[in-house]
Design an enzyme around this catalytic site. Structure first.
Site: not given
Ligand SMILES: *[C@@H]1O[C@H](CO)[C@@H](O)[C@H](O)[C@H]1NC(C)=O
Ligand SMILES: *[C@@H]1O[C@H](CO)[C@@H](O)[C@H](O)[C@H]1NC(C)=O
Ligand SMILES: *[C@@H]1O[C@H](CO)[C@@H](O)[C@H](O)[C@H]1NC(C)=O
Ligand SMILES: *[C@@H]1O[C@H](CO)[C@@H](O)[C@H](O)[C@H]1NC(C)=O
Ligand SMILES: *[C@@H]1O[C@H](CO)[C@@H](O)[C@H](O)[C@H]1NC(C)=O
Ligand SMILES: *[C@@H]1O[C@H](CO)[C@@H](O)[C@H](O)[C@H]1NC(C)=O
Ligand SMILES: *[C@@H]1O[C@H](CO)[C@@H](O)[C@H](O)[C@H]1NC(C)=O
Length: 454
Positions: A266, A320, A323, A329
């Site tokens: 990542e 996302e 999250k 995030e």
């Protein structure tokens, strides 16, 4: 000693760069997290990936619909077991076998599963039980693959955070947290014995968050900056990504595992955060990812691993939205869930015909170069001014260490003490390019010259 003149090297390179670049950028991957309620259907997802030069996708689990939709695309698929599955995988080989039966066998080989990651960031979870069971779980997964005659075809590893390093600055002093004792050694022995990669999440973004001076930002975004000298090696690092990856390399090396391949599982930069957030912005995210991709495409490598690009999985394909945590995030996505780009970093296949060193010069994040020690240029034709210092900071043209002719801000420093070293770097690069694009004879010639110089 035979010296291959730069001009010849440049000529060879120019020849290569006019050739259409095949979509063999196998080092480019992307993460597909699914903590979201608005993700596109698996078939659209597969189509999107096929419209890009992304060659690999990493799932955190093993969603059968996504895996199936990627069948016959050739796209490499990384699947993962949940951390919660580790105790079961470690203690019950039947459970492991059924995990493989359920998540791998129905799809392989039409779906090109290449790696199974057992857990995510287990070694920094502070869960001693889980940490102890990680290696046995990996071994059982490997055994189950071997039993299914898939050993070696599908690799087994786990994913670490940078937190497994006790020290990462300077890069040459990178070392693992000694408190892991034999646990880390066991994992590395597993990687080595099974030819599987050491996968790690590296985030220059977090380095910037802990020190938000502008020069740190430039260092993290691959933009012109003063660089950072590694006092031990006298290598001047020009970007944080290389520094972090080389710190990992040094840590592996110090344990005797320098031949274990490093995979960046990542890395990324959020384009949006909360109101008080420093760092997240479209401009920064585009600069980081765009310059990183150009850096990888240049095949310059890192100072300690020149001439190749580590497999790197961008974070992330989509946001996302479910999250928890700060807004950043939920905003790492390079694509929106309606399949349009959040920002353009040249991932489209229509961007592939340009030289492997796609220039990020269209980026709006032009920085103030008046104060940088490395001046960079976006032209290929500037002549080399052979500066004699033992560490020569390489602008893309300055020392000729780089085929990344267009990467204005993409400066990598390699410890070059003689012109023959420069030639060797060239030769390695041409060798790789030759292999990559099927110019085998060219590669052989390079090999010949390389050995003449050693
Ligand atoms: C695994 O499965 C086999 C047959 O399905 C069974 O005989 C064996 O007892 C099982 N082992 C465990 C540890 O559950
Ligand atoms: C870099 O160059 C210096 C001076 O030539 C040398 O002492 C040092 O060992 C080199 N470092 C590496 C990693 O090659
Ligand atoms: C990618 O290609 C498209 C179409 O040719 C172009 O519009 C776009 O600017 C390119 N993006 C980059 C980052 O080079
Ligand atoms: C660049 O830096 C110089 C000197 O630090 C400053 O005078 C100039 O305004 C800056 N330019 C930009 C575009 O920030
Ligand atoms: C260069 O940057 C340093 C610190 O970032 C600053 O102190 C200095 O004034 C700058 N020099 C120029 C010429 O802008
Ligand atoms: C080498 O580069 C340094 C810094 O870029 C410069 O100060 C020095 O004068 C250069 N030396 C030669 C011989 O060009
Ligand atoms: C580099 O330095 C050596 C001695 O230190 C000198 O003989 C040589 O001419 C220099 N080369 C260049 C290109 O400056």
């Amino acid at each position: 000693m035979v010296v291959l003149p730069y001009t010849v090297a440049f000529l060879l390179l120019s020849c290569l760069q006019t050739v259409k670049i095949a979509n063999s950028q196998s080092f480019l991957g992307i993460n597909y997290g699914q903590v979201a309620d608005n993700l596109p259907p698996p078939s659209s997802n597969a189509k999107l990936l096929q419209s890009t030069s992304i060659q690999k996708v990493r799932l955190y689990g093993s969603d059968p619909a996504i895996i199936k939709a990627l069948a016959n695309t050739g796209i490499g698929i990384v699947i993962g077991t949940a951390n919660g599955d580790i105790p079961g995988l470690a203690s019950d080989s039947n459970f492991t076998k059924s995990w493989i039966n359920k998540n791998v066998l129905p799809f392989y080989p039409a779906s090109n599963i290449i790696l199974i990651t057992v857990g995510n960031e287990v070694m920094t979870s502070n869960d001693q039980n889980l940490m102890n069971k990680l290696l046995p779980a990996m071994q059982n997964v490997q055994n189950a693959l071997n039993d299914a005659s898939l050993g070696g075809k599908i690799k087994v590893s786990t994913v670490h955070s940078m937190g497994v390093l006790k020290q990462s600055e300077p890069p040459s002093s990178g070392s693992f947290d000694p408190s892991y004792g034999d646990l880390m050694k066991g994992l590395l022995e597993f990687n080595s014995a099974n030819g599987s990669p050491f996968a790690i999440n590296t985030y220059p973004y977090f380095a910037y968050r802990s020190d938000t001076r502008p020069e740190i930002l430039a260092f993290c975004l691959f933009q012109p900056n003063a660089g950072r000298m590694d006092g031990n090696t006298k290598i001047k690092y020009m970007n944080m990504f290389d520094a972090q990856v080389d710190a990992v390399y040094s840590a592996l090396n110090s344990m005797g595992f320098k031949n274990v391949e490093i995979v960046v599982a990542e890395t990324g930069w959020p384009f949006k955060g909360d109101d008080n957030d420093v760092g997240p912005s479209i401009e920064n995210a585009k600069a980081y990812n765009g310059n990183l991709i150009a850096h990888l495409r240049s095949m310059v490598g890192t100072p300690l691993m020149p001439g190749k690009s580590v497999d790197t999985y961008l974070f992330a394909l989509y946001d996302e939205d479910l999250k928890p945590g700060p807004g950043s995030e939920r905003s790492p996505g390079i694509f929106k869930t309606d399949l349009t780009m959040v920002y353009d970093v040249g991932l489209s296949t229509s961007n592939q015909t340009q030289s492997p060193a796609a220039s990020p010069q269209s980026s709006p994040t032009t920085t103030n170069t008046t104060n940088s020690t490395t001046t960079t240029t976006t032209t290929t034709s500037t002549t080399t001014s052979n500066n004699n210092s033992s560490t020569s900071t390489s602008t893309s043209t300055g020392t000729g260490t780089s085929t990344s002719t267009g990467t204005g801000t993409n400066t990598v420093t390699i410890n070059i003490s003689s012109s023959s070293d420069i030639n060797k770097v060239y030769l390695i690069k041409i060798f790789n390019l030759g292999l990559l694009y099927g110019f085998t004879r060219l590669s052989l010639i390079c090999l010949f010259f390389y050995y003449l110089q050693t």
